[in-house]
Scaffold this motif. Structure first.
Motif, PDB file in Angstrom:
ATOM      1  N   VAL A 195      -7.214  21.036   8.348  1.00 39.07           N
ATOM      2  CA  VAL A 195      -6.428  20.287   7.362  1.00 39.07           C
ATOM      3  C   VAL A 195      -6.556  20.939   5.989  1.00 39.07           C
ATOM      4  N   SER A 196      -5.416  21.171   5.354  1.00 33.47           N
ATOM      5  CA  SER A 196      -5.417  21.788   4.026  1.00 33.47           C
ATOM      6  C   SER A 196      -5.591  20.762   2.916  1.00 33.47           C
ATOM      7  N   ASN A 197      -5.014  19.571   3.091  1.00 39.20           N
ATOM      8  CA  ASN A 197      -5.086  18.547   2.042  1.00 39.20           C
ATOM      9  C   ASN A 197      -4.723  17.188   2.625  1.00 39.20           C
ATOM     10  N   THR A 198      -5.161  16.151   1.935  1.00 40.38           N
ATOM     11  CA  THR A 198      -4.892  14.766   2.324  1.00 40.38           C
ATOM     12  C   THR A 198      -4.239  14.052   1.158  1.00 40.38           C
ATOM     13  N   ARG A 199      -3.275  13.213   1.429  1.00 37.49           N
ATOM     14  CA  ARG A 199      -2.585  12.461   0.379  1.00 37.49           C
ATOM     15  C   ARG A 199      -3.179  11.058   0.231  1.00 37.49           C
ATOM     16  N   HIS A 200      -3.236  10.587  -1.028  1.00 36.33           N
ATOM     17  CA  HIS A 200      -3.736   9.257  -1.327  1.00 36.33           C
ATOM     18  C   HIS A 200      -2.815   8.591  -2.343  1.00 36.33           C
ATOM     19  N   ALA A 201      -2.472   7.335  -2.087  1.00 38.08           N
ATOM     20  CA  ALA A 201      -1.649   6.591  -3.035  1.00 38.08           C
ATOM     21  C   ALA A 201      -2.483   6.207  -4.254  1.00 38.08           C
ATOM     22  N   LYS A 202      -1.792   6.022  -5.381  1.00 35.99           N
ATOM     23  CA  LYS A 202      -2.453   5.579  -6.612  1.00 35.99           C
ATOM     24  C   LYS A 202      -2.164   4.100  -6.793  1.00 35.99           C
ATOM     25  N   LEU A 203      -3.190   3.284  -6.538  1.00 37.98           N
ATOM     26  CA  LEU A 203      -3.023   1.839  -6.568  1.00 37.98           C
ATOM     27  C   LEU A 203      -2.972   1.321  -7.997  1.00 37.98           C
ATOM     28  N   GLY A 204      -2.160   0.317  -8.217  1.00 38.25           N
ATOM     29  CA  GLY A 204      -2.042  -0.285  -9.544  1.00 38.25           C
ATOM     30  C   GLY A 204      -0.984  -1.373  -9.537  1.00 38.25           C
ATOM     31  N   PHE A 205      -0.659  -1.859 -10.712  1.00 35.19           N
ATOM     32  CA  PHE A 205       0.347  -2.911 -10.814  1.00 35.19           C
ATOM     33  C   PHE A 205       1.741  -2.323 -11.020  1.00 35.19           C
ATOM     34  N   LEU A 206       1.817  -1.271 -11.834  1.00 36.84           N
ATOM     35  CA  LEU A 206       3.114  -0.675 -12.110  1.00 36.84           C
ATOM     36  C   LEU A 206       3.501   0.321 -11.014  1.00 36.84           C
ATOM     37  N   PRO A 207       4.750   0.298 -10.571  1.00 33.86           N
ATOM     38  CA  PRO A 207       5.204   1.244  -9.544  1.00 33.86           C
ATOM     39  C   PRO A 207       5.174   2.682 -10.070  1.00 33.86           C
ATOM     40  N   ARG A 208       4.894   3.599  -9.163  1.00 37.02           N
ATOM     41  CA  ARG A 208       4.871   5.026  -9.473  1.00 37.02           C
ATOM     42  C   ARG A 208       5.822   5.763  -8.534  1.00 37.02           C
ATOM     43  N   GLY A 209       6.560   6.700  -9.081  1.00 42.40           N
ATOM     44  CA  GLY A 209       7.466   7.486  -8.255  1.00 42.40           C
ATOM     45  C   GLY A 209       6.735   8.272  -7.187  1.00 42.40           C
ATOM     46  N   GLU A 210       5.527   8.753  -7.505  1.00 42.06           N
ATOM     47  CA  GLU A 210       4.763   9.539  -6.544  1.00 42.06           C
ATOM     48  C   GLU A 210       4.398   8.710  -5.316  1.00 42.06           C
ATOM     49  N   ASN A 211       4.123   7.421  -5.531  1.00 42.45           N
ATOM     50  CA  ASN A 211       3.819   6.559  -4.400  1.00 42.45           C
ATOM     51  C   ASN A 211       5.028   6.386  -3.485  1.00 42.45           C
ATOM     52  N   LEU A 212       6.204   6.275  -4.060  1.00 42.39           N
ATOM     53  CA  LEU A 212       7.417   6.183  -3.240  1.00 42.39           C
ATOM     54  C   LEU A 212       7.632   7.476  -2.447  1.00 42.39           C
ATOM     55  N   PHE A 213       7.323   8.609  -3.076  1.00 38.77           N
ATOM     56  CA  PHE A 213       7.430   9.894  -2.392  1.00 38.77           C
ATOM     57  C   PHE A 213       6.453   9.967  -1.225  1.00 38.77           C
ATOM     58  N   ASP A 214       5.216   9.492  -1.450  1.00 41.00           N
ATOM     59  CA  ASP A 214       4.215   9.483  -0.384  1.00 41.00           C
ATOM     60  C   ASP A 214       4.633   8.536   0.741  1.00 41.00           C
ATOM     61  N   ALA A 215       5.232   7.414   0.381  1.00 40.56           N
ATOM     62  CA  ALA A 215       5.698   6.473   1.396  1.00 40.56           C
ATOM     63  C   ALA A 215       6.779   7.109   2.257  1.00 40.56           C
ATOM     64  N   GLU A 216       7.670   7.861   1.620  1.00 38.32           N
ATOM     65  CA  GLU A 216       8.730   8.550   2.367  1.00 38.32           C
ATOM     66  C   GLU A 216       8.126   9.568   3.334  1.00 38.32           C
ATOM     67  N   ILE A 217       7.103  10.292   2.885  1.00 38.28           N
ATOM     68  CA  ILE A 217       6.430  11.262   3.749  1.00 38.28           C
ATOM     69  C   ILE A 217       5.811  10.552   4.951  1.00 38.28           C
ATOM     70  N   ALA A 218       5.086   9.456   4.689  1.00 37.60           N
ATOM     71  CA  ALA A 218       4.412   8.734   5.768  1.00 37.60           C
ATOM     72  C   ALA A 218       5.422   8.198   6.777  1.00 37.60           C
ATOM     73  N   LEU A 219       6.499   7.598   6.290  1.00 35.15           N
ATOM     74  CA  LEU A 219       7.512   7.051   7.192  1.00 35.15           C
ATOM     75  C   LEU A 219       8.191   8.160   7.985  1.00 35.15           C
TER      76      LEU A 219
END
Length: 237
Positions: A195-219
């Protein structure tokens, strides 16, 4: 989004509930609280990232397969590897350096065509970065025709000489590794997954574009895993 839109159009009496559910759903993705479980589900079967490959793993003839993950344009309009590709390139170069310490023949096979229809393929775009990381051009094999993970495996299998490579190492991101292994096993290959790298979401109250991108990758990966098994059942894979 299309499902929410269709439900909103067809179920007029429930539009308020559907709208609220859509907002809550995308907030949960954007804030990371739903994205992280999706990433965990996608990456759970991958080996831990950063693992050390023992010298005994390298055979006298070793092939290191680097799987592509697209290309992007930087701020100057230059076609470059995306973030995850840099991690895959760095890991492959590191494996190559360790391989050369104990093995006379070490090849890096870069597998990735041009599914995005940019001005160059993934393999050709990644090549200069491998050269920069001290991998000689003579030890790099470019496979620049595959458009899917299935084609990655099929085309790499065509490159491998039967009985020539005693060790085969597969390099990709944690979220992609389970699906990649399924496809490589489909063509009779049993690579060592690194494995070269692992992705992790950034938890918080405000939405982040990077989290939506990670969600798209996971789905995308979860759907890809389901698609693989369906295609195997109906004889397409």
């Amino acid at each position: 989004m299309l499902l929410f839109f269709a439900a909103f159009v067809l179920l007029r009496s429930a539009r308020t509930i559907i709208g609220a559910a859509a907002i809550a759903f995308y907030w949960a993705l954007g804030s990371g609280w739903l994205t992280q479980p999706l990433l965990d589900l996608t990456q759970r079967d991958a080996p831990p990232g950063g693992q050390t490959v023992a010298p005994a793993t390298y055979a006298p003839h070793t092939a290191i397969v680097l799987l592509g993950t697209g290309t992007i344009h930087d701020h100057d309009g230059k076609l470059v590897p995306p973030r995850d590709a840099y991690a895959r390139i760095a890991k492959s170069a590191d494996l190559y350096a360790h391989c050369k310490q104990v093995s006379p023949v070490c090849h890096v096979i870069v597998s990735g065509g041009n599914p995005q229809e940019h001005e160059a393929t993934e393999a050709d775009t990644y090549l200069p970065y491998l050269l920069r990381d001290q991998v000689p051009r003579g030890d790099i094999i470019l496979e620049n025709r595959s458009l899917t993970t299935y084609e990655n495996a099929r085309n790499v299998r065509a490159i491998l000489h039967d009985g020539y490579y005693g060790s085969l190492i597969l390099v990709t991101s944690a979220y992609h590794m389970p699906r990649a292994l399924l496809n490589f096993h489909r063509f009779g290959m049993q690579p060592l997954p690194v494995v070269s790298n692992t992705r992790h979401a950034k938890l918080g109250f405000l939405p982040r574009g990077e989290n939506l991108f990670d969600a798209e990758i996971a789905l995308h990966e979860l759907i890809g895993l389901a698609q693989f098994h369906v295609y195997r059942e109906i004889g397409w894979f």
